[in-house]
Write a protein that holds these residues in place. Structure first.
Motif, PDB file in Angstrom:
ATOM      1  N   ASP A   1       0.992  -1.436  -0.249  1.00  0.00           N
ATOM      2  CA  ASP A   1       0.148  -0.191  -0.287  1.00  0.00           C
ATOM      3  C   ASP A   1       1.052   1.101  -0.093  1.00  0.00           C
ATOM      4  O   ASP A   1       1.615   1.299   1.243  1.00  0.00           O
ATOM      5  CB  ASP A   1      -0.943  -0.260   0.951  1.00  0.00           C
ATOM      6  CG  ASP A   1      -2.555  -1.073   1.187  1.00  0.00           C
ATOM      7  OD1 ASP A   1      -2.612  -1.498  -0.120  1.00  0.00           O
ATOM      8  OD2 ASP A   1      -2.285  -2.175   2.248  1.00  0.00           O
ATOM      9  N   VAL A   2       0.755   1.893  -1.182  1.00  0.00           N
ATOM     10  CA  VAL A   2       1.716   3.663  -1.489  1.00  0.00           C
ATOM     11  C   VAL A   2       1.651   4.438  -0.474  1.00  0.00           C
ATOM     12  O   VAL A   2       0.422   4.706  -1.098  1.00  0.00           O
ATOM     13  CB  VAL A   2       2.150   3.092  -3.086  1.00  0.00           C
ATOM     14  CG1 VAL A   2       3.158   3.795  -3.160  1.00  0.00           C
ATOM     15  CG2 VAL A   2       2.054   2.043  -3.628  1.00  0.00           C
TER      16      VAL A   2
ATOM     17  N   THR B   1      11.232  10.359  -0.119  1.00  0.00           N
ATOM     18  CA  THR B   1      12.720  10.013  -0.620  1.00  0.00           C
ATOM     19  C   THR B   1      12.030   9.507  -2.213  1.00  0.00           C
ATOM     20  O   THR B   1      12.243   9.147  -2.826  1.00  0.00           O
ATOM     21  CB  THR B   1      13.014   8.726  -0.013  1.00  0.00           C
ATOM     22  OG1 THR B   1      11.781   7.490  -0.367  1.00  0.00           O
ATOM     23  CG2 THR B   1      13.991   8.943   1.325  1.00  0.00           C
ATOM     24  N   ARG B   2      10.615   9.398  -2.387  1.00  0.00           N
ATOM     25  CA  ARG B   2       9.574   9.579  -3.354  1.00  0.00           C
ATOM     26  C   ARG B   2      10.602   8.357  -3.993  1.00  0.00           C
ATOM     27  O   ARG B   2       9.773   7.322  -5.129  1.00  0.00           O
ATOM     28  CB  ARG B   2      10.433  10.662  -4.717  1.00  0.00           C
ATOM     29  CG  ARG B   2       9.803  11.771  -4.632  1.00  0.00           C
ATOM     30  CD  ARG B   2       9.867  12.727  -5.916  1.00  0.00           C
ATOM     31  NE  ARG B   2       9.259  12.162  -7.012  1.00  0.00           N
ATOM     32  CZ  ARG B   2       8.642  12.763  -7.880  1.00  0.00           C
ATOM     33  NH1 ARG B   2       9.000  14.047  -8.390  1.00  0.00           N
ATOM     34  NH2 ARG B   2       7.847  11.937  -9.009  1.00  0.00           N
ATOM     35  N   LYS B   3      10.126   7.117  -3.018  1.00  0.00           N
ATOM     36  CA  LYS B   3      10.365   5.906  -3.404  1.00  0.00           C
ATOM     37  C   LYS B   3       9.103   4.755  -2.761  1.00  0.00           C
ATOM     38  O   LYS B   3       9.324   5.337  -0.928  1.00  0.00           O
ATOM     39  CB  LYS B   3      11.861   5.477  -2.882  1.00  0.00           C
ATOM     40  CG  LYS B   3      12.208   4.062  -3.920  1.00  0.00           C
ATOM     41  CD  LYS B   3      13.838   4.236  -3.567  1.00  0.00           C
ATOM     42  CE  LYS B   3      14.220   2.139  -3.812  1.00  0.00           C
ATOM     43  NZ  LYS B   3      15.501   2.428  -3.969  1.00  0.00           N
ATOM     44  N   ALA B   4       8.806   3.900  -3.168  1.00  0.00           N
ATOM     45  CA  ALA B   4       7.767   3.507  -2.060  1.00  0.00           C
ATOM     46  C   ALA B   4       7.735   1.522  -2.812  1.00  0.00           C
ATOM     47  O   ALA B   4       7.948   1.497  -4.380  1.00  0.00           O
ATOM     48  CB  ALA B   4       6.237   3.209  -2.431  1.00  0.00           C
ATOM     49  N   GLY B   5       8.363   0.711  -2.087  1.00  0.00           N
ATOM     50  CA  GLY B   5       8.521  -0.513  -2.802  1.00  0.00           C
ATOM     51  C   GLY B   5       8.453  -1.747  -1.468  1.00  0.00           C
ATOM     52  O   GLY B   5       8.217  -1.479  -0.148  1.00  0.00           O
ATOM     53  N   VAL B   6       8.961  -2.851  -2.175  1.00  0.00           N
ATOM     54  CA  VAL B   6       8.930  -4.224  -1.159  1.00  0.00           C
ATOM     55  C   VAL B   6      10.479  -5.129  -1.825  1.00  0.00           C
ATOM     56  O   VAL B   6      11.074  -4.651  -2.082  1.00  0.00           O
ATOM     57  CB  VAL B   6       8.473  -5.178  -1.564  1.00  0.00           C
ATOM     58  CG1 VAL B   6       6.727  -4.511  -1.327  1.00  0.00           C
ATOM     59  CG2 VAL B   6       8.589  -5.387  -3.172  1.00  0.00           C
TER      60      VAL B   6
ATOM     61  N   VAL C   1       8.953   2.066  -7.055  1.00  0.00           N
ATOM     62  CA  VAL C   1       7.771   2.801  -7.693  1.00  0.00           C
ATOM     63  C   VAL C   1       7.980   4.097  -7.146  1.00  0.00           C
ATOM     64  O   VAL C   1       9.435   4.711  -5.577  1.00  0.00           O
ATOM     65  CB  VAL C   1       6.008   2.425  -7.563  1.00  0.00           C
ATOM     66  CG1 VAL C   1       6.031   1.682  -8.248  1.00  0.00           C
ATOM     67  CG2 VAL C   1       5.750   2.612  -6.245  1.00  0.00           C
ATOM     68  N   ASP C   2       7.715   4.927  -7.798  1.00  0.00           N
ATOM     69  CA  ASP C   2       7.957   6.676  -7.363  1.00  0.00           C
ATOM     70  C   ASP C   2       6.675   7.191  -6.402  1.00  0.00           C
ATOM     71  O   ASP C   2       5.613   6.540  -7.434  1.00  0.00           O
ATOM     72  CB  ASP C   2       8.165   7.363  -8.969  1.00  0.00           C
ATOM     73  CG  ASP C   2       7.785   9.132  -8.289  1.00  0.00           C
ATOM     74  OD1 ASP C   2       7.599   9.507  -8.127  1.00  0.00           O
ATOM     75  OD2 ASP C   2       8.281   9.391  -9.357  1.00  0.00           O
ATOM     76  N   SER C   3       7.409   7.023  -4.895  1.00  0.00           N
ATOM     77  CA  SER C   3       5.288   6.988  -4.999  1.00  0.00           C
ATOM     78  C   SER C   3       5.032   8.361  -5.218  1.00  0.00           C
ATOM     79  O   SER C   3       3.528   8.525  -4.151  1.00  0.00           O
ATOM     80  CB  SER C   3       6.670   7.062  -3.288  1.00  0.00           C
ATOM     81  OG  SER C   3       6.553   8.342  -3.009  1.00  0.00           O
ATOM     82  N   ALA C   4       5.210   9.674  -5.473  1.00  0.00           N
ATOM     83  CA  ALA C   4       4.522  10.417  -5.638  1.00  0.00           C
ATOM     84  C   ALA C   4       3.212   9.783  -6.639  1.00  0.00           C
ATOM     85  O   ALA C   4       1.903  10.561  -6.733  1.00  0.00           O
ATOM     86  CB  ALA C   4       5.568  11.160  -6.215  1.00  0.00           C
ATOM     87  N   GLU C   5       4.429   8.977  -8.182  1.00  0.00           N
ATOM     88  CA  GLU C   5       2.666   9.125  -9.360  1.00  0.00           C
ATOM     89  C   GLU C   5       2.372   8.116  -8.122  1.00  0.00           C
ATOM     90  O   GLU C   5       0.993   7.683  -9.066  1.00  0.00           O
ATOM     91  CB  GLU C   5       3.361   8.753  -9.782  1.00  0.00           C
ATOM     92  CG  GLU C   5       4.758   9.636 -11.198  1.00  0.00           C
ATOM     93  CD  GLU C   5       5.321   9.073 -11.790  1.00  0.00           C
ATOM     94  OE1 GLU C   5       5.433   8.055 -12.716  1.00  0.00           O
ATOM     95  OE2 GLU C   5       6.258   9.945 -12.445  1.00  0.00           O
TER      96      GLU C   5
END
Ligand code: AHR
Length: 655
Positions: free
Chosen positions: A113-114, A119-124, A204-208
């Protein structure tokens, strides 16, 4: 190789300098008889026994670097979890999602869940099997299935150090949709050193992507595998297997074939096909087995190409295409909690084995052979050896079970050699599998066990052996004493090679610190691999193969502390004299070759050390083979001094 010019070996000289060992001159005279016919040896005498034990399958030889890659069960075989995965990015989180499965084999997924992050980064991220090895310049192949609700961009795949430094990266060429699709990327490491404190990250790019959920399943990550095979073997561990110069491969167990219960037996049909269709099982050694390495993957092992480089005074090189025989161990209706399938219920289990055999050996248009062809292997394999069960002396039902499996298998495969694992009277066997886990005293008496054994057209397979010095099979170190016990045992078996056709050590591997059984032959961790004294003994005994065993008369002296065997090889025009010295003093032996003339330079390959307690470790290899050239007094007479605590192969070159 070191050159010495006296008749005393360099190994002896080295040990003499390094210790106060007493030298025992002329305790023994050996006459090696080429004037009478010797026994033939087995062309496949030395090989490998393999099962997933000591964390050596998943996390070991199976090159897949990620842990909990398909969320089928926890490491302990309980309900699935997200263990070994973490969320990347402030505010983002992960969950096991039981409503968004990939298919019938993988009925859940890892949901990210993003949230937008600074850091504009979200991931696993996955931490691998006790770390994730990244090597300079190494190429990696990663894949996974993913879908998203709300985000339709690409994904970034990176290998990162634990402080977030990216050491390899790639972006998917496709974008996420709301349907699962497979993503594949190649990465190349820019790291300057080997390290294991790394993570595998998909982000992914967390902002997008903020506010969206991304679902993942069936991840894979492989570094460079042995022979570049897809879904293949960790290269350094496969090379260790190769170093044993193996002629056969017994698999998939061992206990791990049998299951604790009938239902948790190793089921061949759940280990084939694309990774996303495979079902894991609770293994017998207290951890979950993913079956990412399955029946067909094991079979590819039998086509290992082996290049054997041997050098001696003429420095010749020989390259062989080494054919490895599969020894297929099939489930025979007994599981380790002591349960047997009743005689009247055996039929489906027998059919399961017949299906397995057809999968391996049937034409590509047969029912199960066509599955193999669909899995990428059109050409059938040959299965010449089939073992019915494992250590069935544990049960009292082998009579009816062996009979039923034997009848069905031999009716369909009359040429196959059938291996029995316990005494039973119902049917014959071609080969009998004897296992020996023994201490050094027992190994000394086993040395001559088969000398006067009845030769009645059957053969012996030592499907498992290993010397323990501290009781079987927990805290025993794989030290020099264990290696020399192995050398005594192997020497006794080789003397009887007309009967003892195959020999394999067990267990072959352990992940250091995570083992269920000691001692083991090959030790590894995430970073590297190292070998035990017993490994080097087996490797030397296996690399120096005779095709004829020569009678050796001992004119003075008896077996103990020296144990020996001699043989010759017509093709390589060599004579091998293999000697284990378990004594604490050097032994000078007078050796006479009868009806045999050899060049007056020989090679000695010596495994020794000044204490029986010596072990090898990741940081220090104390015991390994050293090679020396030594001079003989004449073409048929010489003296050789065997170092205290040593296993030695003398290689002589026939004129
Ligand atoms: O090698 C370890 C175990 O020893 C094997 O699984 C089993 O066959 C034997 O008892």
């Amino acid at each position: 190789m070191k050159l010495i010019t006296t008749s005393i070996s360099a190994a002896a000289a080295m040990v003499m300098m390094a210790s106060s060992f007493v030298q025992n001159v002329h305790a023994l005279s050996l006459t090696i008889r080429n004037d009478i016919p010797g026994n033939a040896t087995s062309p496949i005498q030395y090989g490998m026994m393999y099962e997933d034990i000591n964390r050596c399958g998943d996390s070991g030889i199976y090159g897949h670097m990620l842990r909990n890659w398909n969320f089928q069960a926890s490491d302990a075989g309980e309900k699935p979890t997200t263990e070994f995965w973490s969320a990347i990015g402030d505010g983002s989180s992960i969950e096991l999602d039981i409503k968004n499965g990939l298919n019938d084999a993988n009925t859940n997924s890892l949901r990210l869940d993003v949230a937008d992050s600074t850091t504009r980064k979200a991931g696993v991220s996955n931490e691998g099997w006790w770390g994730l090895r990244v090597q300079p310049g190494e190429k990696y192949q990663a894949s996974f299935f993913a879908k998203s609700t709300g985000y339709t961009g690409p994904l970034n795949v990176t290998l990162e150090t634990s402080d977030g430094t990216v050491v390899a990266s790639a972006a998917t060429s496709e974008s996420l949709t709301d349907e699962f699709q497979k993503f594949e990327v190649s990465l190349e490491s820019t790291a300057s050193d080997v390290s294991i404190d790394n993570l595998f990250v998909v982000s992914v790019d967390s902002a997008e992507a903020a506010g969206s959920s991304i679902y993942f399943q069936v991840f894979s990550l492989f570094g460079e595998t042995f022979e570049g095979r897809e879904n293949g073997l960790r290269k350094d561990l496969a090379e260790s297997m190769q170093g044993l110069n193996p002629s056969f491969f017994r698999f998939p167990g061992g206990n791990n074939l049998e299951g604790q219960t009938i239902d948790t037996r190793w089921k061949w049909n759940e280990t084939i096909g694309p990774l996303e269709d495979r079902l894991g099982r609770m293994g017998d050694w207290s951890y979950w087995n993913t079956n990412g390495q399955g029946l067909l993957d094991y079979m590819y092992l039998v086509s290992l190409q082996y290049c054997l480089f041997r050098s001696h005074r003429k420095q010749y090189k020989m390259c062989e295409d080494f054919k490895i025989e599969p020894i297929l161990d099939v489930y025979a209706g007994y599981s380790l909690t002591g349960v047997s399938v009743p005689e009247s219920d055996l039929e489906p289990y027998i059919q399961e084995v017949l299906n397995e055999l057809e999968y391996l050996t049937g034409p590509a248009d047969s029912t199960f052979g066509s599955l193999r062809a669909a899995d990428g292997r059109e050409k059938p394999f040959n299965i010449n050896y089939i073992e019915i069960g494992n250590e069935d002396w544990f049960s009292d039902t082998y009579e009816y079970r062996y009979k039923a499996f034997y009848d069905a298998i031999t009716a369909a495969y009359p040429k196959a050699k059938i291996i029995s694992t316990a005494d039973q009277k119902s049917r014959l066997w071609d080969i009998f599998d004897d296992h020996y886990y023994a201490n050094i005293t027992e190994m000394k008496s086993l040395f001559s066990k088969y000398d006067n054994y009845v030769r009645n057209n059957t053969a012996i397979f030592i499907g498992e052996y290993g010397t323990h010095v501290n009781g079987c099979c927990n805290g025993s170190p794989a030290n020099l004493e264990a290696g020399l016990g192995d050398a005594i045992f192997l020497t006794g078996m080789e003397r009887n090679a007309d009967l003892v056709h195959m020999i394999a050590y067990a267990p072959m591997f352990k992940r250091e610190g995570h083992e269920q059984w000691n001692p083991d032959l090959i030790h590894f961790d995430t970073e590297t691999v190292w070998h035990t004294p017993g490994y080097y003994v087996l490797s030397e005994w296996s690399k120096n193969r005779a095709d004829t065993i020569l009678q050796v008369d001992h004119t003075d002296g008896e077996f103990g502390p020296l144990y020996w065997v001699a043989g010759s090889n017509k093709e390589t025009k060599q004579v091998f004299i293999k000697v284990a010295n378990i004594g604490d003093s050097e032994q000078t032996v007078s050796i006479n070759l009868k009806s045999l003339a050899v060049h007056t330079e020989g090679i000695a390959r010596v495994i020794t050390g000044d204490s029986l307690d010596l072990e090898n470790s990741k940081d220090k290899i104390n015991v390994k083979p050293e090679e020396y050239i030594f001079n003989l007094n004449s073409a048929s007479d010489f003296e050789y001094t065997f170092s205290a605590y040593s296993a030695t192969v003398l290689v002589l070159h026939i004129q």
